[in-house]
Design a protein around this motif. Structure first.
Motif, PDB file in Angstrom:
ATOM      1  N   THR A   1       3.949  55.641  49.343  1.00 38.43           N
ATOM      2  CA  THR A   1       5.004  54.890  48.673  1.00 38.43           C
ATOM      3  C   THR A   1       6.093  54.635  49.703  1.00 38.43           C
ATOM      4  O   THR A   1       6.720  55.581  50.187  1.00 38.43           O
ATOM      5  CB  THR A   1       5.578  55.684  47.482  1.00 38.43           C
ATOM      6  N   LEU A   2       6.291  53.369  50.056  1.00 40.49           N
ATOM      7  CA  LEU A   2       7.291  53.002  51.053  1.00 40.49           C
ATOM      8  C   LEU A   2       8.555  52.539  50.364  1.00 40.49           C
ATOM      9  O   LEU A   2       8.515  51.742  49.427  1.00 40.49           O
ATOM     10  CB  LEU A   2       6.771  51.884  51.951  1.00 40.49           C
ATOM     11  N   GLN A   3       9.675  53.081  50.823  1.00 42.77           N
ATOM     12  CA  GLN A   3      10.982  52.645  50.383  1.00 42.77           C
ATOM     13  C   GLN A   3      11.801  52.387  51.629  1.00 42.77           C
ATOM     14  O   GLN A   3      11.386  52.750  52.725  1.00 42.77           O
ATOM     15  CB  GLN A   3      11.634  53.694  49.497  1.00 42.77           C
ATOM     16  N   TYR A   4      12.948  51.846  51.456  1.00 39.69           N
ATOM     17  CA  TYR A   4      13.788  51.365  52.549  1.00 39.69           C
ATOM     18  C   TYR A   4      13.507  52.051  53.886  1.00 39.69           C
ATOM     19  O   TYR A   4      12.775  51.508  54.707  1.00 39.69           O
ATOM     20  CB  TYR A   4      15.259  51.478  52.150  1.00 39.69           C
ATOM     21  N   GLU A   5      14.008  53.210  54.148  1.00 40.79           N
ATOM     22  CA  GLU A   5      13.745  53.900  55.416  1.00 40.79           C
ATOM     23  C   GLU A   5      13.066  55.239  55.163  1.00 40.79           C
ATOM     24  O   GLU A   5      13.364  56.237  55.821  1.00 40.79           O
ATOM     25  CB  GLU A   5      15.037  54.058  56.216  1.00 40.79           C
ATOM     26  N   SER A   6      12.116  55.242  54.239  1.00 39.48           N
ATOM     27  CA  SER A   6      11.368  56.464  53.960  1.00 39.48           C
ATOM     28  C   SER A   6       9.962  56.114  53.492  1.00 39.48           C
ATOM     29  O   SER A   6       9.673  54.977  53.125  1.00 39.48           O
ATOM     30  CB  SER A   6      12.081  57.317  52.897  1.00 39.48           C
ATOM     31  N   ILE A   7       9.109  57.126  53.528  1.00 44.30           N
ATOM     32  CA  ILE A   7       7.749  56.994  53.009  1.00 44.30           C
ATOM     33  C   ILE A   7       7.403  58.316  52.331  1.00 44.30           C
ATOM     34  O   ILE A   7       7.693  59.390  52.859  1.00 44.30           O
ATOM     35  CB  ILE A   7       6.726  56.646  54.109  1.00 44.30           C
TER      36      ILE A   7
ATOM     37  N   SER B   1      15.339  54.064  60.948  1.00 47.10           N
ATOM     38  CA  SER B   1      15.143  52.611  60.937  1.00 47.10           C
ATOM     39  C   SER B   1      13.796  52.279  60.311  1.00 47.10           C
ATOM     40  O   SER B   1      12.877  53.108  60.294  1.00 47.10           O
ATOM     41  CB  SER B   1      15.197  52.047  62.359  1.00 47.10           C
ATOM     42  N   ASN B   2      13.702  51.056  59.821  1.00 43.96           N
ATOM     43  CA  ASN B   2      12.421  50.589  59.289  1.00 43.96           C
ATOM     44  C   ASN B   2      11.379  50.465  60.392  1.00 43.96           C
ATOM     45  O   ASN B   2      10.185  50.624  60.155  1.00 43.96           O
ATOM     46  CB  ASN B   2      12.580  49.251  58.575  1.00 43.96           C
TER      47      ASN B   2
END
Length: 107
Positions: A63-69, A38-39
């Motif tokens: 670098t943040l993306q939908y449910e990852s970093i 989840s975010n």
């Protein structure tokens, strides 16, 4: 994709199991992507990382993306991976385990 060890040992079906990539070493940096269910968990991880960074005075590129970093570590003064980066990597792995394990059990 080459996955490393799981961040937690599942105790039951209600525990989210999230595989993580291993740290990859490029010519002059360490790179790793953390994935979340989840975010909210991702954001909690980022908050903890920011606190850690202020405490130790060493910062990653995030670098943040939908449910990852994705974290990229490099000591910019020397443009190489140093002991500070390795310590940060270890701390980030521990924070990830703490966030994924403790917050998933609090729900």
């Amino acid at each position: 994709m080459d996955f490393g060890r799981l961040p937690v040992m599942p105790r039951g079906r209600d525990v989210p199991v999230i595989a993580t990539d291993k740290w990859k070493k490029s010519e002059n940096s360490l790179i790793k992507t953390y994935k979340f269910i989840s975010n909210e968990l991702r954001n909690d991880f980022v908050r903890q990382l920011l606190i850690h960074e202020e405490t130790v005075g060493h910062h990653a590129t995030m670098t943040l993306q939908y449910e990852s970093i994705t974290l990229t570590l490099q000591t910019h003064d020397v443009e190489q991976v140093t002991e500070l980066d390795k310590e940060y990597a270890k701390a980030a792995d521990e924070l990830y385990k703490d966030v994924v394990y403790s917050l998933s059990h609090d729900r």
